[in-house]
Design a protein around this motif. Structure first.
Motif, short mmCIF file in Angstrom:
data_model
loop_
_atom_site.label_atom_id
_atom_site.label_comp_id
_atom_site.label_asym_id
_atom_site.label_seq_id
_atom_site.Cartn_x
_atom_site.Cartn_y
_atom_site.Cartn_z
N ASP A 84 0.79 -0.54 0.22
CA ASP A 84 -0.02 -0.30 0.31
C ASP A 84 0.87 1.23 0.00
O ASP A 84 0.60 2.30 -0.80
CB ASP A 84 -1.40 -0.13 1.21
CG ASP A 84 -1.96 1.05 1.63
OD1 ASP A 84 -2.68 1.19 -0.09
OD2 ASP A 84 -1.87 1.86 2.19
N ALA A 85 2.09 1.63 1.04
CA ALA A 85 3.05 2.47 0.47
C ALA A 85 3.30 2.89 -0.97
O ALA A 85 3.77 3.70 -0.17
CB ALA A 85 4.17 2.06 1.87
N MET A 86 3.92 1.56 -0.79
CA MET A 86 4.31 1.36 -2.66
C MET A 86 3.50 2.45 -3.85
O MET A 86 4.17 3.27 -4.54
CB MET A 86 4.46 0.35 -3.03
CG MET A 86 6.18 -0.47 -2.70
SD MET A 86 6.10 -2.14 -3.23
CE MET A 86 6.94 -1.84 -4.74
N GLY A 87 1.82 1.77 -3.65
CA GLY A 87 1.09 2.49 -4.14
C GLY A 87 1.07 3.99 -3.74
O GLY A 87 1.18 4.81 -5.03
N VAL A 88 1.37 4.25 -2.49
CA VAL A 88 1.58 5.95 -1.96
C VAL A 88 2.55 6.68 -2.99
O VAL A 88 2.77 7.91 -3.09
CB VAL A 88 1.39 6.10 -1.05
CG1 VAL A 88 1.37 7.78 -0.84
CG2 VAL A 88 -0.08 5.90 -0.15
N ASN A 89 3.71 6.00 -2.92
CA ASN A 89 5.21 6.12 -3.60
C ASN A 89 5.02 6.88 -4.35
O ASN A 89 5.97 7.81 -5.48
CB ASN A 89 5.75 5.64 -2.49
CG ASN A 89 7.35 6.17 -2.09
OD1 ASN A 89 7.45 7.37 -2.88
ND2 ASN A 89 8.15 5.13 -1.91
N LEU A 90 4.15 5.36 -5.32
CA LEU A 90 3.84 5.54 -7.07
C LEU A 90 3.16 7.15 -7.13
O LEU A 90 3.87 7.64 -8.21
CB LEU A 90 3.50 4.26 -7.31
CG LEU A 90 3.96 3.08 -8.09
CD1 LEU A 90 3.39 1.91 -7.75
CD2 LEU A 90 5.49 2.89 -9.28
N VAL A 91 2.34 7.58 -6.70
CA VAL A 91 1.18 8.32 -7.00
C VAL A 91 2.13 9.65 -7.06
O VAL A 91 2.59 10.61 -7.34
CB VAL A 91 0.24 8.76 -5.79
CG1 VAL A 91 -0.60 9.76 -6.28
CG2 VAL A 91 -0.79 7.52 -6.92
N SER A 92 2.74 9.56 -5.96
CA SER A 92 4.31 10.77 -5.49
C SER A 92 5.19 10.74 -6.39
O SER A 92 5.42 11.98 -6.58
CB SER A 92 4.70 10.76 -3.79
OG SER A 92 3.88 10.65 -2.87
N ILE A 93 5.99 9.77 -6.58
CA ILE A 93 6.60 10.18 -7.77
C ILE A 93 5.70 10.20 -8.98
O ILE A 93 6.33 11.10 -9.90
CB ILE A 93 7.10 8.94 -8.31
CG1 ILE A 93 8.21 8.29 -6.73
CG2 ILE A 93 8.04 8.56 -9.43
CD1 ILE A 93 8.56 6.78 -7.00
N ALA A 94 4.85 10.19 -9.51
CA ALA A 94 4.18 10.63 -10.85
C ALA A 94 3.97 11.58 -10.76
O ALA A 94 4.32 12.76 -11.84
CB ALA A 94 3.32 9.85 -10.59
N ALA A 95 3.24 12.72 -9.57
CA ALA A 95 2.66 13.81 -9.41
C ALA A 95 3.66 14.70 -9.14
O ALA A 95 4.44 15.48 -9.87
CB ALA A 95 2.28 14.25 -7.76
N VAL A 96 5.54 14.16 -8.93
CA VAL A 96 6.58 15.11 -9.02
C VAL A 96 7.18 15.38 -10.34
O VAL A 96 7.24 16.01 -10.60
CB VAL A 96 7.84 14.49 -7.51
CG1 VAL A 96 9.00 15.30 -8.63
CG2 VAL A 96 7.47 14.84 -6.68
N LEU A 97 7.34 13.90 -11.26
CA LEU A 97 7.18 13.72 -12.27
C LEU A 97 6.58 14.75 -13.00
O LEU A 97 6.60 15.55 -13.99
CB LEU A 97 7.03 12.41 -13.02
CG LEU A 97 8.46 11.31 -12.51
CD1 LEU A 97 8.18 10.09 -13.35
CD2 LEU A 97 10.06 12.33 -14.10
N SER A 98 5.16 14.86 -12.84
CA SER A 98 4.54 16.09 -13.26
C SER A 98 4.45 17.14 -13.68
O SER A 98 4.31 18.07 -14.28
CB SER A 98 2.71 15.51 -13.20
OG SER A 98 1.76 16.64 -13.87
N MET A 99 4.96 17.80 -12.28
CA MET A 99 6.26 19.09 -11.67
C MET A 99 7.29 19.15 -12.64
O MET A 99 6.72 19.98 -13.02
CB MET A 99 6.13 19.45 -10.43
CG MET A 99 4.19 19.29 -9.83
SD MET A 99 4.40 19.97 -8.07
CE MET A 99 5.04 18.12 -7.27
#
Length: 94
Positions: free
Chosen positions: A38-53
């Protein structure tokens, strides 16, 4: 300055992902592995958000939503499996 902070946060998130992969593989119990997943899912969301920025695009927003929904559904399914021993109940007596 913000570009440096975004790249630094991406590096920190990648290091955290490595720690979560270790916990997923080496976790002593199944609930530890589920929490790591579950934490990996949250981490993937964070990585995608940072890459988007970093890339200055909004095309990753659909991917972020999809990853978050799949991580939530997976966590709920695992929790139900641990509690009851099955994910989908087939009760034919009703």
């Amino acid at each position: 300055m913000i570009d440096i902070a975004l790249k630094l946060s991406l590096i920190i998130l990648a290091i955290a992902m490595l720690g979560l992969v270790y916990r997923l593989v080496k976790g002593p119990t199944t609930p530890d592995r589920i929490v790591a997943l579950d934490a990996m899912g949250v981490n993937l969301v964070s990585i995608a958000a940072v890459l988007s920025m970093i890339l200055n695009t909004s095309n990753f927003l659909d991917i972020i939503l999809l990853i978050a929904i799949l991580a939530f559904i997976g966590t709920v399914a695992y929790a139900k499996f641990l509690e009851k021993g099955e994910v989908i109940e087939y009760d034919r007596n009703q």
